[in-house]
Design a protein around this motif. Sequence first.
Motif, PDB file in Angstrom:
ATOM      1  N   LYS A  87      -5.894  16.130  -2.611  1.00 13.54           N
ATOM      2  CA  LYS A  87      -6.041  16.227  -1.152  1.00 13.54           C
ATOM      3  C   LYS A  87      -6.364  14.867  -0.546  1.00 13.54           C
ATOM      4  CE  LYS A  87      -7.459  21.083  -1.075  1.00 13.54           C
ATOM      5  NZ  LYS A  87      -7.026  21.358  -2.465  1.00 13.54           N
ATOM      6  N   LYS A  88      -7.205  14.099  -1.225  1.00  6.48           N
ATOM      7  CA  LYS A  88      -7.515  12.764  -0.707  1.00  6.48           C
ATOM      8  C   LYS A  88      -6.282  11.868  -0.746  1.00  6.48           C
ATOM      9  CE  LYS A  88     -10.307   8.662  -1.646  1.00  6.48           C
ATOM     10  NZ  LYS A  88      -9.223   7.791  -2.130  1.00  6.48           N
ATOM     11  N   SER A  89      -5.529  11.903  -1.834  1.00 11.56           N
ATOM     12  CA  SER A  89      -4.353  11.042  -1.947  1.00 11.56           C
ATOM     13  C   SER A  89      -3.283  11.410  -0.938  1.00 11.56           C
ATOM     14  CB  SER A  89      -3.785  11.105  -3.365  1.00 11.56           C
ATOM     15  OG  SER A  89      -3.293  12.403  -3.649  1.00 11.56           O
ATOM     16  N   LEU A 121       0.825  -1.205   0.000  1.00  4.84           N
ATOM     17  CA  LEU A 121       0.000   0.000   0.000  1.00  4.84           C
ATOM     18  C   LEU A 121       0.860   1.256   0.000  1.00  4.84           C
ATOM     19  CD1 LEU A 121      -2.798   1.282   0.123  1.00  4.84           C
ATOM     20  CD2 LEU A 121      -2.694   1.130   2.622  1.00  4.84           C
ATOM     21  N   LYS A 122       1.966   1.246   0.751  1.00  8.74           N
ATOM     22  CA  LYS A 122       2.844   2.419   0.768  1.00  8.74           C
ATOM     23  C   LYS A 122       3.372   2.730  -0.636  1.00  8.74           C
ATOM     24  CE  LYS A 122       5.792   3.384   3.897  1.00  8.74           C
ATOM     25  NZ  LYS A 122       6.946   3.370   4.809  1.00  8.74           N
ATOM     26  N   LYS A 123       3.759   1.693  -1.365  1.00  3.37           N
ATOM     27  CA  LYS A 123       4.240   1.914  -2.730  1.00  3.37           C
ATOM     28  C   LYS A 123       3.110   2.411  -3.634  1.00  3.37           C
ATOM     29  CE  LYS A 123       7.740  -1.715  -2.246  1.00  3.37           C
ATOM     30  NZ  LYS A 123       8.186  -3.062  -2.693  1.00  3.37           N
ATOM     31  N   SER A 124       1.913   1.855  -3.451  1.00  7.40           N
ATOM     32  CA  SER A 124       0.770   2.286  -4.264  1.00  7.40           C
ATOM     33  C   SER A 124       0.394   3.727  -3.973  1.00  7.40           C
ATOM     34  CB  SER A 124      -0.434   1.370  -4.009  1.00  7.40           C
ATOM     35  OG  SER A 124      -0.148   0.034  -4.368  1.00  7.40           O
ATOM     36  N   VAL A 125       0.528   4.132  -2.709  1.00  7.86           N
ATOM     37  CA  VAL A 125       0.205   5.512  -2.330  1.00  7.86           C
ATOM     38  C   VAL A 125       1.153   6.485  -3.020  1.00  7.86           C
ATOM     39  CG1 VAL A 125       0.281   7.144  -0.394  1.00  7.86           C
ATOM     40  CG2 VAL A 125      -0.940   4.979  -0.159  1.00  7.86           C
ATOM     41  N   ASP A 126       2.428   6.129  -3.095  1.00 10.52           N
ATOM     42  CA  ASP A 126       3.388   7.000  -3.777  1.00 10.52           C
ATOM     43  C   ASP A 126       2.981   7.232  -5.230  1.00 10.52           C
ATOM     44  OD1 ASP A 126       4.889   7.266  -1.510  1.00 10.52           O
ATOM     45  OD2 ASP A 126       6.360   5.734  -2.039  1.00 10.52           O
ATOM     46  N   ILE A 127       2.595   6.144  -5.910  1.00  9.92           N
ATOM     47  CA  ILE A 127       2.173   6.271  -7.304  1.00  9.92           C
ATOM     48  C   ILE A 127       0.865   7.055  -7.394  1.00  9.92           C
ATOM     49  CG2 ILE A 127       1.432   4.990  -9.338  1.00  9.92           C
ATOM     50  CD1 ILE A 127       4.405   4.858  -8.795  1.00  9.92           C
ATOM     51  N   GLU A 128      -0.047   6.814  -6.467  1.00  7.76           N
ATOM     52  CA  GLU A 128      -1.333   7.519  -6.469  1.00  7.76           C
ATOM     53  C   GLU A 128      -1.136   9.019  -6.315  1.00  7.76           C
ATOM     54  OE1 GLU A 128      -5.416   7.702  -3.768  1.00  7.76           O
ATOM     55  OE2 GLU A 128      -4.096   5.956  -3.642  1.00  7.76           O
ATOM     56  N   VAL A 129      -0.254   9.416  -5.393  1.00  8.27           N
ATOM     57  CA  VAL A 129       0.014  10.834  -5.184  1.00  8.27           C
ATOM     58  C   VAL A 129       0.628  11.448  -6.440  1.00  8.27           C
ATOM     59  CG1 VAL A 129       1.453  12.459  -3.893  1.00  8.27           C
ATOM     60  CG2 VAL A 129       0.230  10.656  -2.676  1.00  8.27           C
ATOM     61  N   ALA A 181       0.379  10.389  -9.549  1.00  9.47           N
ATOM     62  CA  ALA A 181      -0.623  10.426 -10.622  1.00  9.47           C
ATOM     63  C   ALA A 181      -1.611  11.566 -10.416  1.00  9.47           C
ATOM     64  CB  ALA A 181      -1.363   9.091 -10.688  1.00  9.47           C
ATOM     65  N   ALA A 182      -2.046  11.771  -9.180  1.00  7.81           N
ATOM     66  CA  ALA A 182      -2.994  12.849  -8.892  1.00  7.81           C
ATOM     67  C   ALA A 182      -2.360  14.204  -9.160  1.00  7.81           C
ATOM     68  CB  ALA A 182      -3.473  12.753  -7.440  1.00  7.81           C
ATOM     69  N   CYS A 183      -1.089  14.357  -8.792  1.00  8.34           N
ATOM     70  CA  CYS A 183      -0.381  15.620  -9.021  1.00  8.34           C
ATOM     71  C   CYS A 183      -0.228  15.903 -10.514  1.00  8.34           C
ATOM     72  CB  CYS A 183       0.993  15.573  -8.353  1.00  8.34           C
ATOM     73  SG  CYS A 183       1.068  16.449  -6.791  1.00  8.34           S
ATOM     74  N   LEU A 184       0.212  14.891 -11.255  1.00 11.72           N
ATOM     75  CA  LEU A 184       0.410  15.091 -12.683  1.00 11.72           C
ATOM     76  C   LEU A 184      -0.914  15.398 -13.392  1.00 11.72           C
ATOM     77  CD1 LEU A 184       3.000  12.254 -13.426  1.00 11.72           C
ATOM     78  CD2 LEU A 184       3.415  14.715 -13.242  1.00 11.72           C
TER      79      LEU A 184
END
Length: 471
Positions: free
Chosen positions: A420-422, A338-346, A348-351
């Motif tokens: 903000k959610k990510s 999950l920690k690795k997925s969160v990094d990608i999620e953040v 992706a949301a930023c980009l």
Amino acid sequence: MMKKSLLCMMTVLATALLSAANAVAQEYTLREIYQKALNTSEKMEIARENVYVAQMSKDKALSLLIPRLTAYGTYNRFTEDKYNTANIMIQPEDSAAWGVRADQTFSLSARELDALRIAGQSISKSEYDLDWAKSDFLLAVASSFYDVLKAQKALDITVANLERLTKYYHLVETRMKVGELTKTALLRAQGELSGAKSDYLKASNALKLARAALTRLTGVEPDFRLKEETVSLSEACDIQGLRKSASDLRTDLKSYDMQTKMAGQQVKYARGAFWPSVGLFAIYNRADQDPAGSTFNDENIYGGISLTFPFFEGGLGMAEFREARAKERQARLAYDDLKKSVDIEVEAACLDLDTLKGSLKFLEDQQIFARDNYNAVMKQFENGLATSLDVMDANTLLLTADKNVVDALYNYQLASLTVKKSSGTLLQFVRDGDPAVKGSSGALWQLTDVGDLRAKKSGGRLLLFFSIDES
């Protein structure tokens, strides 16, 4: 002619009734929608009940540390009293016994305390899960909120397109009568107008569906109105800072971390099954019988202790211990994943936010150029300097530009909430408010009621569209 007039009157009446209904409808901002949705959602109630269930589990675990008190009583009635040869009574006519018993059993490994710790950690995990469920739900509410706004703007754009094509149709019809254009130009205009009518019906039904979805999700009344707010486009997106914020604040990460701790505690609990168990008991007993014998004892108090050692259970204890170890490894792997997925999620949301922010300015320029181009082409067409194909191309470009700006604008606002959610700050953002949020008076698009939309945007000429006799 009478049929056309009746149709016009019905359209005006329907518009007036819809406008009057909207005038008294409750108006909601996004934050007001949030609050109402959180208070009425069944999903949120289910998540809150999960917290309560976890609290009850802790009460159950605590009960194992408290001695169990039991009261009992018996009464026996015999056919007759009996005596032996020495005249000693061996069976009374009736007898009764009652008393109170206290029992307490615990493991020498204190695994009952491990169970209590697990129950306490389960409450914390349920609370983290509740907060994350709120974040998911708030983003879903925002998505539905912006879907309604986009559907309203899509209807607005469709009405404007109908107005343009209606005007074009009558220009072509007039020029064909004087011999400047052929029948094929009129047929093309009629075809484009028919397609616009179809788009109008689709947009109207899409708006009804979006409103129904928001009503179902949030519990607002069906005749609600939405008040638009615009988020500043100057929001910066620091990926590293957001990753740190996500690591510190995201409640789903905290929930997985707590699950890892619970799994480790569960290993200790399973290991405690190999230890002996100690049982303590204390009893107060009263008895009565008739007739009473010479050796009858009517009251006694006593206690005792027992030791139970699980010598052989067919491998059950070892299987449970190994199972607990495996679940602990699973929990650690799930947390790391999950920690690795969160990094990608953040990231992706930023980009996505940066992309929408950058493209919105170009789309606004495209919209301005498309509108100027359409106005210029229409003037050329009126003076015989442009063809029908030029007008259709200009109108299609303007229609596409309008839709792209609306989609980009609301997708940007939703993307801002997704960031903000990510990063784990959505709940705090909703609770505290955003100083960058301002009223819709400075927005690119002004929110318009559906009833007002049909009358204001058409300038009264939309009625002409409904009165066209294409037979």
